[in-house]
Write an enzyme that holds these catalytic residues in place. Structure first.
Site, mmCIF file in Angstrom:
data_model
loop_
_atom_site.group_PDB
_atom_site.id
_atom_site.type_symbol
_atom_site.label_atom_id
_atom_site.label_comp_id
_atom_site.label_asym_id
_atom_site.label_seq_id
_atom_site.Cartn_x
_atom_site.Cartn_y
_atom_site.Cartn_z
ATOM 1 N N GLU A 35 52.138 44.811 33.453
ATOM 2 C CA GLU A 35 51.154 44.516 32.408
ATOM 3 C C GLU A 35 51.011 45.659 31.402
ATOM 4 O OE1 GLU A 35 50.511 41.648 32.234
ATOM 5 O OE2 GLU A 35 49.892 40.696 34.104
ATOM 6 N N HIS A 42 42.438 46.524 35.108
ATOM 7 C CA HIS A 42 42.706 45.100 35.323
ATOM 8 C C HIS A 42 42.733 44.815 36.818
ATOM 9 C CE1 HIS A 42 44.535 41.196 35.414
ATOM 10 N NE2 HIS A 42 45.688 41.641 35.880
ATOM 11 N N HIS A 94 42.193 41.378 39.989
ATOM 12 C CA HIS A 94 42.096 39.952 40.294
ATOM 13 C C HIS A 94 40.908 39.718 41.226
ATOM 14 C CE1 HIS A 94 46.771 39.637 39.664
ATOM 15 N NE2 HIS A 94 46.116 39.977 38.566
ATOM 16 N N TYR A 110 20.655 38.424 31.733
ATOM 17 C CA TYR A 110 20.682 39.416 30.658
ATOM 18 C C TYR A 110 21.768 40.471 30.838
ATOM 19 C CZ TYR A 110 18.467 43.182 33.368
ATOM 20 O OH TYR A 110 18.206 44.173 34.279
ATOM 21 N N HIS A 123 44.070 34.025 35.812
ATOM 22 C CA HIS A 123 44.700 35.317 36.094
ATOM 23 C C HIS A 123 43.729 36.318 36.723
ATOM 24 C CE1 HIS A 123 47.814 38.464 34.525
ATOM 25 N NE2 HIS A 123 47.117 38.968 35.533
ATOM 26 N N TYR A 166 22.077 55.963 24.770
ATOM 27 C CA TYR A 166 21.915 57.207 24.016
ATOM 28 C C TYR A 166 20.765 58.053 24.554
ATOM 29 C CZ TYR A 166 25.220 55.615 20.492
ATOM 30 O OH TYR A 166 26.361 55.196 19.844
#
Length: 229
Positions: free
Chosen positions: A75, A94, A96, A115, A157, A212
């Protein structure tokens, strides 16, 4: 980036990969991880289980696709393309994970049923269209789904989570999996109510303020906790 920095980054990547497995969001040789370097990226190798991976196995890759060392993850294209297109982030993760992938096989976008959907940077966590793994088509689909977002699902995927640091990307991937599990379970009772966009905009502003180090109550509607003088 000095050689010492790269060595430390390799070690941190291996540790993060193992945390992916320990947290339950990854298994076997599935999933991959990359981090921006000065001139390119470091990326996990192809077909090597994380419990056997060593720092020296991490692959150095340039943005033109050339690499040194082991063969990079299949990938690598979407890792390279995301890092090249998104100067605001430095890590691509990434995996699964089970519940995120459950939604992805049904091509379901995660709506603002809760939320915390806002942690991915918007009112939804999109699901990218399906494309064959390892292809430019998949990279293009991922980039589209990640527009103005820090995470997405990949149709049939898995999921992608982005971050400025390895720690933040791992945290987000786990959060996406948690939200996915909640959504799957909520769907067993029917379609859950969705928070309206104006409320999600308030949520996103609260999250931005907190990131912040500001008090979360932007409007001064509620008392705000403050340190003693």
């Amino acid at each position: 980036m000095t050689e010492t920095d790269v060595t430390a980054l390799r070690e941190e990547m291996v540790a993060t990969c193992r945390k992916m497995n320990e947290s339950g969001i990854n298994q076997g040789t599935a999933g991959n991880l990359s981090v921006r370097t000065g001139s390119g990226l470091l990326i996990t190798p192809s077909s090597l289980a994380y419990d056997r991976m060593e720092p020296a196995d991490i692959v150095e890759m340039d943005f033109d696709g050339s690499y040194s060392g082991r063969r990079p993850s299949s990938e690598w294209r979407f890792h390279r393309d995301i890092l090249r297109a998104r100067p605001d982030i430095d890590v691509v993760l990434h995996c699964h994970s089970v519940y995120a992938t459950t939604l992805a096989v049904h091509h379901k976008t995660i709506p603002s049923f809760h939320y915390m959907t806002g942690v991915a940077g918007g009112t939804t966590i999109r699901c990218a269209r399906y494309a064959t793994f390892g292809t430019q088509a998949l990279s293009d689909a991922a980039l589209e789904a990640l527009q103005d977002r820090l995470a997405c699902l990949l149709g049939q995927h898995g999921q992608i989570a982005l971050g400025k640091t390895l720690e933040s990307a791992l945290w987000l991937a786990i959060e996406v999996e948690t939200l996915s599990r909640l959504y799957v379970q909520a769907l067993t009772l029917g379609e859950p109510p969705i928070l309206p966009d104006d409320e999600m905009e308030r949520v996103l502003e609260q999250m931005r303020r907190m990131s912040y180090g500001l008090a979360p109550d932007a409007d001064g509607v509620n008392d705000v906790a403050r340190p003693k003088a």
